[in-house]
Design a protein around this motif. Structure first.
Motif: not given
Length: 95
Positions: A18-30
């Protein structure tokens, strides 16, 4: 599929077909009781919650699907507005 991890904790995924870029960010909840998963693709971002690390991939896929549905809906709306502006009767396709 190629995964790149940055020092900021984001994963960038490049799909070969697809030549698409995707970012996935993971963070703990407060409160530390879960994870916020943020997916960005084609300059559109959505964030969701999951309770455990083993659910992150499923949540990321759901968010990516939602982004793609939103993009498709927006595209159809733009086509409709363009057709209206050009005086094309409703239900008739351009082109």
């Amino acid at each position: 599929m190629i995964l790149n991890m940055s020092s900021g904790g984001a994963t960038q995924v490049y799909g070969k077909s697809t030549k698409r870029s995707m970012t996935v960010e993971i963070a703990n909840t407060e409160d530390g009781l879960g994870l916020n998963v943020r997916v960005c693709e084609d300059n559109m971002c959505l964030t969701g919650f999951c309770s455990s690390m083993h659910l992150v991939e499923k949540k990321a896929n759901e968010l990516r699907s939602a982004i793609r549905r939103k993009a498709a809906d927006t595209f159809r709306e733009i086509q409709h507005l363009e057709a209206e502006a050009m005086g094309v009767p409703p239900g008739r396709k351009l082109g």
